[in-house]
Design a protein around this motif. Structure first.
Motif, mmCIF file in Angstrom:
data_model
loop_
_atom_site.group_PDB
_atom_site.id
_atom_site.type_symbol
_atom_site.label_atom_id
_atom_site.label_comp_id
_atom_site.label_asym_id
_atom_site.label_seq_id
_atom_site.Cartn_x
_atom_site.Cartn_y
_atom_site.Cartn_z
ATOM 1 N N THR A 61 1.055 -0.926 -0.280
ATOM 2 C CA THR A 61 0.052 0.255 -0.217
ATOM 3 C C THR A 61 0.925 1.109 0.598
ATOM 4 O O THR A 61 2.142 1.426 0.161
ATOM 5 C CB THR A 61 -1.470 0.040 0.817
ATOM 6 O OG1 THR A 61 -0.288 0.315 2.184
ATOM 7 C CG2 THR A 61 -1.904 -1.128 0.990
ATOM 8 N N LEU A 62 0.145 2.389 -0.655
ATOM 9 C CA LEU A 62 0.991 4.023 -1.317
ATOM 10 C C LEU A 62 0.166 4.983 -0.186
ATOM 11 O O LEU A 62 -0.927 4.476 1.010
ATOM 12 C CB LEU A 62 1.388 4.025 -2.005
ATOM 13 C CG LEU A 62 2.252 2.744 -2.850
ATOM 14 C CD1 LEU A 62 2.230 3.628 -4.612
ATOM 15 C CD2 LEU A 62 3.537 3.456 -2.380
ATOM 16 N N SER A 63 -0.423 5.974 -0.974
ATOM 17 C CA SER A 63 -0.949 6.996 0.020
ATOM 18 C C SER A 63 -2.545 6.853 -0.342
ATOM 19 O O SER A 63 -2.288 6.514 -1.476
ATOM 20 C CB SER A 63 -0.107 8.038 -0.492
ATOM 21 O OG SER A 63 -0.339 8.475 -2.097
ATOM 22 N N THR A 64 -3.105 7.493 0.717
ATOM 23 C CA THR A 64 -4.287 8.123 -0.055
ATOM 24 C C THR A 64 -5.187 9.344 -0.786
ATOM 25 O O THR A 64 -3.496 10.027 -0.589
ATOM 26 C CB THR A 64 -4.950 8.047 1.292
ATOM 27 O OG1 THR A 64 -4.678 9.183 2.141
ATOM 28 C CG2 THR A 64 -5.112 6.568 2.742
ATOM 29 N N TYR A 65 -5.589 9.762 -0.683
ATOM 30 C CA TYR A 65 -6.663 10.229 -2.427
ATOM 31 C C TYR A 65 -7.931 10.471 -1.622
ATOM 32 O O TYR A 65 -8.587 8.960 -1.701
ATOM 33 C CB TYR A 65 -6.125 10.297 -3.075
ATOM 34 C CG TYR A 65 -5.963 9.581 -4.298
ATOM 35 C CD1 TYR A 65 -7.300 9.452 -5.367
ATOM 36 C CD2 TYR A 65 -5.128 8.448 -3.925
ATOM 37 C CE1 TYR A 65 -7.460 8.709 -6.331
ATOM 38 C CE2 TYR A 65 -5.740 7.175 -5.224
ATOM 39 C CZ TYR A 65 -7.204 7.562 -5.651
ATOM 40 O OH TYR A 65 -7.788 6.556 -7.009
ATOM 41 N N LYS A 66 -8.045 11.743 -1.850
ATOM 42 C CA LYS A 66 -10.053 11.320 -2.574
ATOM 43 C C LYS A 66 -9.903 12.003 -4.277
ATOM 44 O O LYS A 66 -9.069 12.508 -3.959
ATOM 45 C CB LYS A 66 -10.235 12.612 -1.700
ATOM 46 C CG LYS A 66 -10.209 12.543 -0.279
ATOM 47 C CD LYS A 66 -11.729 13.530 1.043
ATOM 48 C CE LYS A 66 -11.801 12.986 2.039
ATOM 49 N NZ LYS A 66 -12.371 13.272 2.956
ATOM 50 N N GLY A 67 -10.451 11.079 -4.122
ATOM 51 C CA GLY A 67 -10.710 11.401 -6.388
ATOM 52 C C GLY A 67 -12.049 11.070 -6.357
ATOM 53 O O GLY A 67 -13.290 10.154 -5.912
#
Length: 130
Positions: A61-67
């Motif tokens: 897993t890497l980073s989160t974001y809102k998309g």
């Protein structure tokens, strides 16, 4: 540690988050797969962009974001030729829409997706088997 077992049908809980220090299951949920990988069972996998198929193997897993799908989680495939194009394909963890199938992403019921992403973001190992 995240384990996903695609040998189970799409309507069963087939995602586990395990604390490797205690061997305790700390999260258990349904997880969707790509519609071109199969309807009830995911049996056809790909590393090819725009294949609309799921990938198997080892990920991190890497980073989160809102998309487009709200709160989401980037991942990176670790197996050359099997899933190493996952990040470029934009394979992510996100909420399920009206159906459990995706274009290749790991989809989780909307009520559980935020909890899961917060548990595993930033370097958790994922293994997906079929």
């Amino acid at each position: 540690l995240v384990i996903i077992d695609y040998s189970l049908p799409v309507y069963k809980k087939r995602l586990w988050v395990i604390n490797p220090k205690t061997n305790e299951i700390i999260f258990h949920s349904r997880v969707g797969h790509a519609w071109r990988s199969g309807i009830v069972y995911a049996t056809n996998f790909s590393n090819v962009p725009k294949s609309n198929k799921s990938s198997i193997g080892s990920f991190v897993t890497l980073s989160t974001y809102k998309g487009k799908f709200g709160y989401s989680l980037n991942i990176k495939g670790l197996d050359k030729g099997v899933n190493n194009l996952a990040y470029r394909r934009r394979i992510i963890f996100h909420k399920m829409t009206n159906k459990p199938w995706s274009l290749g992403c790991f989809t989780v019921p909307q009520k559980k997706v935020k909890k899961l992403i917060n548990l595993i973001k930033g370097g958790t190992f994922i293994y997906v088997a079929s």
